[in-house]
Design a protein around this motif. Structure first.
Motif, PDB file in Angstrom:
ATOM      1  N   LEU A   1      21.493  41.824 -91.637  1.00 41.20           N
ATOM      2  CA  LEU A   1      20.161  41.216 -91.571  1.00 41.20           C
ATOM      3  C   LEU A   1      19.272  41.973 -90.582  1.00 41.20           C
ATOM      4  N   ALA A   2      19.861  42.435 -89.485  1.00 40.17           N
ATOM      5  CA  ALA A   2      19.100  43.220 -88.507  1.00 40.17           C
ATOM      6  C   ALA A   2      18.725  44.582 -89.070  1.00 40.17           C
ATOM      7  N   GLU A   3      19.620  45.188 -89.854  1.00 37.94           N
ATOM      8  CA  GLU A   3      19.325  46.475 -90.478  1.00 37.94           C
ATOM      9  C   GLU A   3      18.194  46.334 -91.503  1.00 37.94           C
ATOM     10  N   LEU A   4      18.229  45.274 -92.286  1.00 37.31           N
ATOM     11  CA  LEU A   4      17.133  45.032 -93.232  1.00 37.31           C
ATOM     12  C   LEU A   4      15.814  44.882 -92.486  1.00 37.31           C
ATOM     13  N   TYR A   5      15.847  44.214 -91.368  1.00 36.77           N
ATOM     14  CA  TYR A   5      14.641  44.048 -90.542  1.00 36.77           C
ATOM     15  C   TYR A   5      14.153  45.409 -90.038  1.00 36.77           C
ATOM     16  N   ARG A   6      15.072  46.224 -89.585  1.00 36.50           N
ATOM     17  CA  ARG A   6      14.718  47.540 -89.029  1.00 36.50           C
ATOM     18  C   ARG A   6      13.984  48.413 -90.039  1.00 36.50           C
ATOM     19  N   VAL A   7      14.457  48.436 -91.277  1.00 39.01           N
ATOM     20  CA  VAL A   7      13.880  49.366 -92.261  1.00 39.01           C
ATOM     21  C   VAL A   7      12.647  48.792 -92.970  1.00 39.01           C
ATOM     22  N   THR A   8      12.261  47.570 -92.638  1.00 40.07           N
ATOM     23  CA  THR A   8      11.084  46.944 -93.246  1.00 40.07           C
ATOM     24  C   THR A   8       9.837  47.245 -92.420  1.00 40.07           C
ATOM     25  N   LYS A   9       8.746  47.531 -93.097  1.00 38.73           N
ATOM     26  CA  LYS A   9       7.481  47.777 -92.413  1.00 38.73           C
ATOM     27  C   LYS A   9       6.969  46.498 -91.765  1.00 38.73           C
ATOM     28  N   PRO A  10       6.236  46.587 -90.649  1.00 37.56           N
ATOM     29  CA  PRO A  10       5.572  45.403 -90.108  1.00 37.56           C
ATOM     30  C   PRO A  10       4.679  44.766 -91.177  1.00 37.56           C
ATOM     31  N   GLY A  11       4.786  43.468 -91.329  1.00 34.32           N
ATOM     32  CA  GLY A  11       4.068  42.767 -92.391  1.00 34.32           C
ATOM     33  C   GLY A  11       4.853  42.672 -93.680  1.00 34.32           C
ATOM     34  N   GLY A  12       6.009  43.343 -93.730  1.00 36.91           N
ATOM     35  CA  GLY A  12       6.833  43.330 -94.938  1.00 36.91           C
ATOM     36  C   GLY A  12       7.684  42.076 -95.037  1.00 36.91           C
TER      37      GLY A  12
ATOM     38  N   ALA B   1      21.993  27.129 -92.540  1.00 35.33           N
ATOM     39  CA  ALA B   1      22.739  28.050 -91.683  1.00 35.33           C
ATOM     40  C   ALA B   1      22.314  29.499 -91.917  1.00 35.33           C
ATOM     41  N   LEU B   2      22.098  29.874 -93.180  1.00 40.45           N
ATOM     42  CA  LEU B   2      21.637  31.231 -93.457  1.00 40.45           C
ATOM     43  C   LEU B   2      20.221  31.432 -92.931  1.00 40.45           C
ATOM     44  N   ALA B   3      19.376  30.430 -93.060  1.00 44.67           N
ATOM     45  CA  ALA B   3      18.009  30.527 -92.526  1.00 44.67           C
ATOM     46  C   ALA B   3      18.040  30.780 -91.023  1.00 44.67           C
ATOM     47  N   SER B   4      18.933  30.111 -90.316  1.00 44.28           N
ATOM     48  CA  SER B   4      19.052  30.298 -88.865  1.00 44.28           C
ATOM     49  C   SER B   4      19.462  31.725 -88.524  1.00 44.28           C
ATOM     50  N   ARG B   5      20.321  32.292 -89.337  1.00 41.41           N
ATOM     51  CA  ARG B   5      20.754  33.655 -89.071  1.00 41.41           C
ATOM     52  C   ARG B   5      19.633  34.655 -89.327  1.00 41.41           C
ATOM     53  N   LEU B   6      18.774  34.373 -90.301  1.00 45.63           N
ATOM     54  CA  LEU B   6      17.602  35.221 -90.531  1.00 45.63           C
ATOM     55  C   LEU B   6      16.667  35.189 -89.328  1.00 45.63           C
ATOM     56  N   VAL B   7      16.438  34.014 -88.795  1.00 50.01           N
ATOM     57  CA  VAL B   7      15.574  33.880 -87.618  1.00 50.01           C
ATOM     58  C   VAL B   7      16.177  34.640 -86.437  1.00 50.01           C
ATOM     59  N   LYS B   8      17.473  34.514 -86.268  1.00 45.87           N
ATOM     60  CA  LYS B   8      18.168  35.208 -85.182  1.00 45.87           C
ATOM     61  C   LYS B   8      17.998  36.724 -85.302  1.00 45.87           C
ATOM     62  N   ALA B   9      17.920  37.228 -86.537  1.00 48.00           N
ATOM     63  CA  ALA B   9      17.769  38.679 -86.761  1.00 48.00           C
ATOM     64  C   ALA B   9      16.335  39.149 -86.553  1.00 48.00           C
ATOM     65  N   GLY B  10      15.395  38.216 -86.339  1.00 50.80           N
ATOM     66  CA  GLY B  10      14.016  38.596 -86.045  1.00 50.80           C
ATOM     67  C   GLY B  10      12.998  38.202 -87.081  1.00 50.80           C
ATOM     68  N   TRP B  11      13.458  37.707 -88.239  1.00 46.00           N
ATOM     69  CA  TRP B  11      12.531  37.365 -89.317  1.00 46.00           C
ATOM     70  C   TRP B  11      11.729  36.117 -88.982  1.00 46.00           C
ATOM     71  N   SER B  12      10.469  36.093 -89.423  1.00 45.15           N
ATOM     72  CA  SER B  12       9.560  34.978 -89.149  1.00 45.15           C
ATOM     73  C   SER B  12       9.246  34.212 -90.429  1.00 45.15           C
ATOM     74  N   ASP B  13       8.747  32.976 -90.252  1.00 51.57           N
ATOM     75  CA  ASP B  13       8.322  32.138 -91.386  1.00 51.57           C
ATOM     76  C   ASP B  13       9.421  32.054 -92.451  1.00 51.57           C
ATOM     77  N   VAL B  14      10.643  31.864 -92.004  1.00 48.57           N
ATOM     78  CA  VAL B  14      11.790  31.812 -92.918  1.00 48.57           C
ATOM     79  C   VAL B  14      11.796  30.480 -93.677  1.00 48.57           C
ATOM     80  N   ALA B  15      11.988  30.569 -94.980  1.00 49.33           N
ATOM     81  CA  ALA B  15      12.060  29.379 -95.821  1.00 49.33           C
ATOM     82  C   ALA B  15      13.001  29.676 -96.978  1.00 49.33           C
ATOM     83  N   TRP B  16      13.430  28.612 -97.648  1.00 52.15           N
ATOM     84  CA  TRP B  16      14.282  28.823 -98.811  1.00 52.15           C
ATOM     85  C   TRP B  16      13.903  27.873 -99.930  1.00 52.15           C
ATOM     86  N   ARG B  17      14.320  28.255-101.127  1.00 49.00           N
ATOM     87  CA  ARG B  17      14.103  27.444-102.325  1.00 49.00           C
ATOM     88  C   ARG B  17      15.381  27.424-103.135  1.00 49.00           C
ATOM     89  N   ASN B  18      15.781  26.238-103.566  1.00 51.27           N
ATOM     90  CA  ASN B  18      17.012  26.094-104.337  1.00 51.27           C
ATOM     91  C   ASN B  18      16.765  26.396-105.811  1.00 51.27           C
TER      92      ASN B  18
END
Length: 231
Positions: free
Chosen positions: A132-143, A199-216
């Motif tokens: 999740l941190a690697e995905l964050y790293r390679v994403t452009k700001p605003g991505g 739980a997965l949403a929490s891990r996304l936030v921990k990796a630095g992602w913002s405005d995390v949400a999910w849809r079933n």
């Protein structure tokens, strides 16, 4: 090696997927009762790829999941650590820039992609938080990131039936359509071990992602998580 163990050693997982590459897409359609195509459509909507954008499709396998992004006019990079999957994908889509890569150490520069996505692959990575941190790293700001993964059905009676299907019905069905049915026993076990939606949403936030949400999707059998990298 016919299947991976739940400690998810990378060489075991890669070898397992190498062995199922040729019939992987067909098997998924059968085992998901046709839902896999619907899920891919929902991923494409969530990613919202546009002409000129760069999209990383991680754990892309044979690139079936990558096609909608290319059709939308984006430059899509299908990336996977299974060379067998990549070979089959390259035979089917020779013009796509298939790239071998480990989710925990991506072979891309910082701030490269407008969108990154992974479908049904994150739970097979040994170090989820690192990926999740690697995905964050390679994403452009605003991505943005979009993760499509098996999850927990929200209705308890359905959840019970679903879990029984995974362990009892899935293996015999897999034997009729897959070149390596034991691999699908591992996949069923890995779904049961995977964290639920919050739980997965929490891990996304921990990796630095913002405005995390999910849809079933399909009652929570699958969940789409999305997040953004702030400017």
């Amino acid at each position: 090696m016919t299947r991976a163990s739940l400690d998810k050693q990378p060489h075991e997982v890669a070898s397992m997927f190498d062995g199922v590459a040729k019939r992987y897409d067909l098997t998924n359609d059968v085992l998901s009762l046709g839902q896999a195509r619907l899920w891919r459509k929902e991923v494409a909507k969530a990613v919202d790829a546009r002409p000129g954008q760069k999209v990383l499709d991680l754990a892309a396998g044979t690139a079936t999941s990558s096609q909608p992004f290319a059709e939308a006019g984006a430059y899509v990079v299908p990336c996977d650590f299974s060379l067998g999957m990549l070979r089959v994908g390259k035979e089917r889509h020779p013009w796509m820039p298939f790239t071998a890569g480990d989710a925990t150490k991506l072979p891309f520069k910082d701030d490269t992609f407008d969108a990154v996505t992974i479908s049904f692959g994150l739970r097979n990575v040994q170090a989820t938080d690192t990926a999740l941190a690697e995905l964050y790293r390679v994403t452009k700001p605003g991505g943005r990131v979009v993760i499509c993964e098996f999850s927990r059905p929200v209705w308890a009676p359905f959840r019970t039936v679903y879990m029984e299907y995974l362990m009892k019905a899935l293996p015999p069905v897999a034997r009729t359509v897959s070149s390596n049915p034991d691999a699908y026993v591992y996949l069923a076990e890995s779904i049961q071990e995977w964290p639920d939606q919050p739980a997965l949403a929490s891990r996304l936030v921990k990796a630095g992602w913002s405005d995390v949400a999910w849809r079933n999707l399909t009652g929570g059998v699958v969940a789409l998580h999305r997040g953004f990298k702030r400017d």
